[in-house]
Structure formats: C-alpha cells, structure tokens
Motif scaffolding. Structure first.
Motif, PDB file in Angstrom:
ATOM      1  N   CYS A  54     -12.025  -5.595   1.319  1.00 19.38           N
ATOM      2  CA  CYS A  54     -11.703  -4.270   0.785  1.00 19.38           C
ATOM      3  C   CYS A  54     -12.261  -4.101  -0.633  1.00 19.38           C
ATOM      4  O   CYS A  54     -11.972  -4.898  -1.514  1.00 19.38           O
ATOM      5  CB  CYS A  54     -10.189  -4.060   0.775  1.00 19.38           C
ATOM      6  SG  CYS A  54      -9.739  -2.487   0.016  1.00 19.38           S
ATOM      7  N   CYS A 106      -7.101   3.889  -0.857  1.00 19.37           N
ATOM      8  CA  CYS A 106      -8.066   3.643   0.219  1.00 19.37           C
ATOM      9  C   CYS A 106      -9.173   4.694   0.230  1.00 19.37           C
ATOM     10  O   CYS A 106      -8.931   5.891   0.174  1.00 19.37           O
ATOM     11  CB  CYS A 106      -7.330   3.655   1.550  1.00 19.37           C
ATOM     12  SG  CYS A 106      -8.412   3.539   2.963  1.00 19.37           S
ATOM     13  N   CYS A 132     -12.520  -2.788   6.287  1.00 23.01           N
ATOM     14  CA  CYS A 132     -11.434  -3.634   6.762  1.00 23.01           C
ATOM     15  C   CYS A 132     -11.308  -3.601   8.281  1.00 23.01           C
ATOM     16  O   CYS A 132     -10.897  -4.577   8.894  1.00 23.01           O
ATOM     17  CB  CYS A 132     -10.122  -3.183   6.119  1.00 23.01           C
ATOM     18  SG  CYS A 132      -9.788  -1.435   6.353  1.00 23.01           S
TER      19      CYS A 132
HETATM   20  S1  SF4 Z   1     -10.890   1.578   4.436  1.00 26.71           S
HETATM   21 FE1  SF4 Z   1     -10.040  -0.496   4.346  1.00 26.71          FE
HETATM   22  S2  SF4 Z   1     -11.580  -1.627   3.181  1.00 26.71           S
HETATM   23 FE2  SF4 Z   1     -11.991   0.541   2.794  1.00 26.71          FE
HETATM   24  S3  SF4 Z   1     -10.840   1.054   0.953  1.00 26.71           S
HETATM   25 FE3  SF4 Z   1      -9.493   1.509   2.693  1.00 26.71          FE
HETATM   26  S4  SF4 Z   1      -8.285  -0.332   2.993  1.00 26.71           S
HETATM   27 FE4  SF4 Z   1     -10.023  -0.929   1.719  1.00 26.71          FE
END
Ligand code: SF4
Ligand code: SF4
Lengths: 390, 260
Positions: free
Chosen positions: B124, B144, B150
């Motif tokens: 992440c 997020c 992720c």
């Molecule tokens: S989608 Fe997943 S990897 Fe991307 S910022 Fe959000 S939690 Fe983090």
C-alpha cells in the motif's frame, strides 16, 4: 523556441485538432467515470487492473527505451545518433506523461493522489515507481530542452548537463525495473512471480521503443521534411532486432518452465488462458496468436539483412514489433496475472467502450505532447542546418 | 442523505485498541474484551458449522449488517467481508480428485486472514492499509487512493473495491459504523470497533453453533491456542509466507470435538 510549436502547415494543425477532439471525448468519458465510479470500466473484483495499468506498463517501457539512443551516443560515441537523441528524450517525456495519466485515471480516488507524497511509504513499490517516473520525466525535459536549445543557439550544451545525461542512463533502467517489481513481488500471482520479469520488461522495452522511433523517424521524413538519416535508422533497426530476439527468447523461457515442470502455480494456468483458453474462457486467445504471428513476422524481416535494410519491410517489421509487444505487455501480462483468481476461478475481463475512449484520450494527450515537441525539434534542426550551410 | 452524513463522521479507526484492561487471559470468545490481545486469531470449526445446515448465514448477515456492507447484485463488483467457498476454492492447492465428499462439497467460511506478514500492507503506497495493535490488518478509508495494489497483492481475494457508491445498496444502516464511498477498498476488520469495547467479533457472537472461536495467540491458555494444540488445523495457502491467522479445524473427532 516554444513559439516554433505555433507555426506549421495545415496538416499539422489538422492533426492537432484531431488529437484535441479525441482528448475531449476521452475527457468527457473520464468525467463520467469520476461521477459513476470505476463501474463504467470492465474491471472487476477478480481482474482489478485492466487496460489502464496495461498501457501504463507498456509505456514505461517506451519511455525507458530512450536510453538506447543516449547510451550508444554518449558512452560509445555512435555518431549516427547525434541528430536523434533528442527525439528519444522527447519520446520519453511524452510516454511518461501518458504513464502518469494512466495511473491517475485508474485511481478510485484521484483527488487523494497527494496522499502518496503526504504519507510516503518506502516499503511500497508504487511509491518508488512514482519517485523514479517523476525523476525520469524531469531529467528528460531538462536534458532534451537544453540539448536542443544549444543546437538552436549553435553553441555546445552546458557542461553541467553531462552528469545528468549519464545519470539518465541507469535511471532509465530503474524505471522499468521498479515497474516490473510492482508485479514480480506479489505472492499468489503466479504469472508475475518470476525473477525474469524485470529482464523481460527491459528486453521488450528496448524492442518496442526503438521500433516506435523508427516509425516516427519515417513519419518525420515523409511529412515534416526532417531526415534523421539512414545510418541512424539502420543502427536502431539492429537494436530492435537483438532486443526482439531476446524478448521472444524470454517468453519461450517462461513457457518452458511452466509447461515442462507442469506446476500449475508456476504460471501454467495463466499461460494456458492466454494461448489456448482456460476452462472454456478464451477471450485473450485470438490476441495472443496475433502476437505470435506478428513476432514471427518481425523476426523474419529483422533477422534477414535484406529486409532489414529495405525501408518498406523494415517499417512493417517495426509495426509488427510494436503491435506484438503492445498485446503481450499492454494487454496479456496484466490480465493473465489475475487469471485464475485466488479461488482458482476464471473470470474474464474485457474493457468497456468508455474505458477504451478514455485510453484513447490519454494516448492522444501523449501524442499531442509528442507532436508539439517534435515540431520544435524539426524547426530547430532545419534552421541550424540552414545556418551550417550558410 | 442521512447515510451520507453518517459517512462523513469519524471514519478513521485508529490502530489503538484501547478498550482493554491489561489483565487476565482470554478464555473464550465472549470474554474477548477482558484481555489485552496481542495477536488476535480465529479458529473456524467447519464440522460444527455444517451441523447447522447449509442455509445458516447468521455470521455473514451479522457482519455485513454491523459494517454496512452493501449488497451489490453484480458478482463482479460484489463487496464482501466474510462469505463461503467450497473446499476446492478455499484451499485450491490442497485438493485432489478423490477428496472425501464431506470436505469437497461443503462450504468453508473465508475472510481476511489478518496475516502476520501481510502483503497488502507491504504494497500500500499510503499506509491506508496498515497493521495495527493486536496484529490486526486495518484500513483507513479516508486515506485509500483506490489504486487497488492491495487487491493484486492479497492472495486470498479478501479485498473488495467500491466500484460504485455503495450507499444505495444498504438494506439497513448501522449508524455506529461508517459507510464507505465509491473508489475505496474495504475488507474484514476483525471487528476492531467491537474489540475496543470488549466485545467479540460480530460473526463469532452471531454463530449459533459456536463454530467460530476468537482469541489471543500469544496467550497459551486461550481457547484458540487450546484448539490449535489439540486438533489438526490448516490455514489457506501457507506456502506463500503470509502466515494467516484464520485457522480451520479439518478433521473433527481427532481430539477437539469432544473437549468442549
Ligand atoms: S487501494 Fe489498497 S493499496 Fe491502494 S491506497 Fe487503498 S488500501 Fe492502499
Ligand atoms: S488476507 Fe489478504 S487482505 Fe487480509 S491481511 Fe492477508 S493479504 Fe491482507
């Protein structure tokens, strides 16, 4: 110098307007995507990256390939490339801009993009990718611009530029290595989990990028009255040939390891999905056989010295290399990584119309940047050529 | 509108699991709050679950109700925190053609494993997914980006992305828990918000068969440790090095089923 971009033939302006229209269509689709969410795309919880990230990956390679001009010219004194290193650098600029745009259109919450900088996370390869891509963009803008300006003013480039140029060589390798690591470091995605990934990425980049440059050189010669010279194009063709051979060899290595070991979790199922279909799902099969055909055609035309030397066949070969590797990397690589899913089910992906239009819009934005930059290059080159004669 | 307003309130769960008094061992799920959990884990006894019959979805409903998980009809865009998969899908590398029928055709409960070595946290780029107290793998929906890195990294398909605004797909609203917006990822949080109050996870509480056991791995006298030491248990995809903390009791009758 920038003002040169504002002068041009009707064809130049027609092309610009066409690109603007495509960008406009893509942008309106993007506004719709912003409003509705990524549901307007073909991506799903199983195939959670698609066309956008595929284009991103492919274009990082195109960007990295500028090094194939810079390195021979500055380290091995390959004089033929003197006239065109700046073409490679500006191609890198346009490609990186597209890469960044593709990442942005793929985000669920693009307005939070800055969180990557506000909360820097060095254990994430996406963080490093952002660092190296932006660094590379900056390097190429600075280098390309100053080299060209020096030519414009008929002086030699500033001395401080040299270290930056040398720096750009390993930096180019880094952008594609880090991008490969995005994939190669994930447990459970068998098709990507291979130490060969970065090497494969670099090899295919050094084939597709220079192939595109050859096509661009031809277009410049035909429509802009700037001839980079046959010698330079032939040198590039040699690079494309070797890089394409290595690329195909690497793909063959993956096929061997997967199918001879017969370990399903060694990418075998993903490769089956790509080339013959898996559990009746055959969405990528036609594309992958086009890839095989184009690769074979390209190799025949490139390895044979006669067809490599002839302009027409060389152009066909370069178009084939570009098309083949676009399929392999811009489509197959990303999609097949998600197939089968963690539950060993196959759920297929196909982009939707808005997704395709947004993708085209980003490509058009990149082409617009490229057109403007090349327009300036051509104008400068022509003037300095006149100056030299006079 | 009301839903939106609720969604705007404190959406961020801090990692601090502050509600625990620092004494006593966690002996059973109902007493979860009485201990400082340093390594929360769950044991799923599928035999007990199946005895209830295949229709029982109490744990899933309790979880999804407690956490405002939307019911999105399109399976490609589904959001789910806990659900069932047949053995061959939950444990694809452990099947063979002649697998006992009582395993093969039965549903197994799957959810985020709150891995000890979680790849989702590793990738992440914003720390929106992070490892909090008690080894819980948590999410900050406010941070997020929706890059979905992720999701590519999780080998268990435990993560869902909000491809669209989830709020119209809520049957009922639990005002005590935030709703999500479109464009962010979500997953099971092992009921951090309940652990803070000393309550066991909603699914554990809801299970009429007591098939789900929750507790502290670091406490040798906890019930999860007792079951793990007495039964044959497996985890999903151990070969990937993620060290999942959701365990499955596989062959009842070999030591654990009579003991409780
Ligand atoms: S989608 Fe997943 S990897 Fe991307 S910022 Fe959000 S939690 Fe983090
Ligand atoms: S199961 Fe998936 S989402 Fe949960 S901690 Fe492990 S890798 Fe992360």
């Amino acid at each position: 110098m920038l003002a040169k971009a504002l002068t041009g033939s009707n064809r130049y302006w027609g092309w610009i307007v066409l690109l603007l229209v495509v960008i406009g269509v893509g942008f309106s689709c993007y506004l719709w995507q912003l409003k509705e969410g990524l549901t307007v795309t073909g991506m799903s919880r199983d195939v959670s990256w698609g066309l956008y990230i595929g284009q991103f990956t492919f274009l990082v390679g195109v960007a990295a390939s500028a090094v194939m001009l810079v390195l021979p010219y500055y380290l091995h004194n390959v004089k033929e490339f003197g006239r065109i290193t700046v073409l490679g650098e500006f191609l890198a600029v346009a490609a990186i801009i597209m890469c960044l745009l593709f990442v942005i259109v793929d985000l669920g919450k693009p307005m939070r993009l800055l969180n990557m900088i506000l909360y820097p996370t060095p254990n994430s390869l996406l963080f490093w990718d952002m660092v190296v891509l932006n660094g590379y963009l900056l390097l190429n803008i600075i280098i390309g611009w100053h080299v060209l300006e020096a030519e414009y003013k008929a002086v030699s480039p500033p001395r401080w530029l040299k270290p930056l140029i040398y720096l750009s060589i390993p930096w180019a390798v880094s952008i594609h290595t880090v991008t490969a690591f995005l994939y190669a470091g994930l447990p459970g995605r068998h098709y990507w989990l291979t130490a060969l990934m970065a090497a494969r990425f670099l090899a295919s980049a050094f084939a597709s990028g220079p192939a595109l440059l050859i096509l661009l050189c031809y277009i410049l010669k035909k429509y802009a009255g700037f001839d980079p010279g046959r010698a330079a194009v032939q040198k590039l063709a040699g690079i494309v040939t070797y890089a394409m051979i290595v690329t195909v060899f690497f793909v063959a290595l993956e096929l061997f390891t997967a199918f001879y070991s017969q370990v399903p979790g060694h990418g075998m199922q993903s490769l089956q999905y790509l080339f013959v279909g898996l559990e009746g799902h055959r969405g990528m099969v036609p594309f992958m056989w086009v890839f095989v055909f184009l690769s074979a055609l390209a190799l025949v035309l490139l390895i044979n010295p006669a067809t490599r030397a002839r302009e027409k066949t060389l152009l066909v070969a370069c178009g084939s290399v570009f098309g083949a590797l676009w399929i392999e990397k811009g489509l197959g690589l990303v999609i097949a990584g998600f197939i089968p899913n963690p539950f060993e089910r196959v759920s297929e992906y196909a982009p939707t119309l808005p997704e395709v239009l947004i993708t085209l819009g980003v490509w058009a934005a990149g082409l617009l940047v490229l057109t403007v930059l090349y327009r300036i290059v051509v104008a400068v080159k022509k003037e300095s050529a006149l100056g030299n004669e006079g | 509108m009301k839903i939106g307003a609720v969604g705007g309130l404190g959406l961020v769960f801090l990692p601090a699991v502050k509600g625990f008094a620092g004494s006593g061992a966690l002996r059973d799920a109902a007493g979860a709050g009485s201990a400082v959990g340093r390594k929360w884990a769950m044991v799923v006894d599928m035999q007990k679950c199946w005895e209830r019959g295949a229709e029982c979805r109490d744990c899933i409903l309790a979880c999804h109700r407690a956490h405002n998980v939307p019911e999105i009809p399109d399976p490609e865009e589904e959001v789910k925190w806990v659900w069932t998969e047949r053995f061959e899908h939950a444990f694809p590398e452990q099947v063979h053609e002649y697998l006992a029928e009582h395993l093969r055709d039965k549903p197994f409960l799957v959810l985020c494993n709150h891995c000890e070595n979680p790849p989702c946290v590793r990738v992440c780029p914003t720390k929106a997914t992070f490892k909090g107290d008690g080894g819980l793998v948590m999410m900050d929906y406010h941070r997020c980006l929706g890059c979905r890195y992720c999701m590519a990294a999780c080998p268990y398909g435990a993560r869902s992305f909000n491809f669209r605004d989830p709020r119209p797909y809520l049957r009922e609203l639990n005002p005590a828990f935030p709703t999500r917006e479109k464009g962010v990822v979500e997953k099971c949080n092992f009921c951090t918000e309940r652990l803070e109050e000393g309550l066991p996870p909603a699914c554990v509480e809801a299970c009429p068969a007591k098939a789900l056991v929750f507790g502290d791995l670091d406490d040798p006298s906890s019930e999860v440790r007792r079951i793990l030491s007495a039964s044959y248990t497996i985890v999903r995809k151990p070969e990937l090095g993620t060290r999942p903390k959701v365990y499955y009791v596989i062959n009842p009758g070999l030591g654990n089923s009579g003991g409780r």
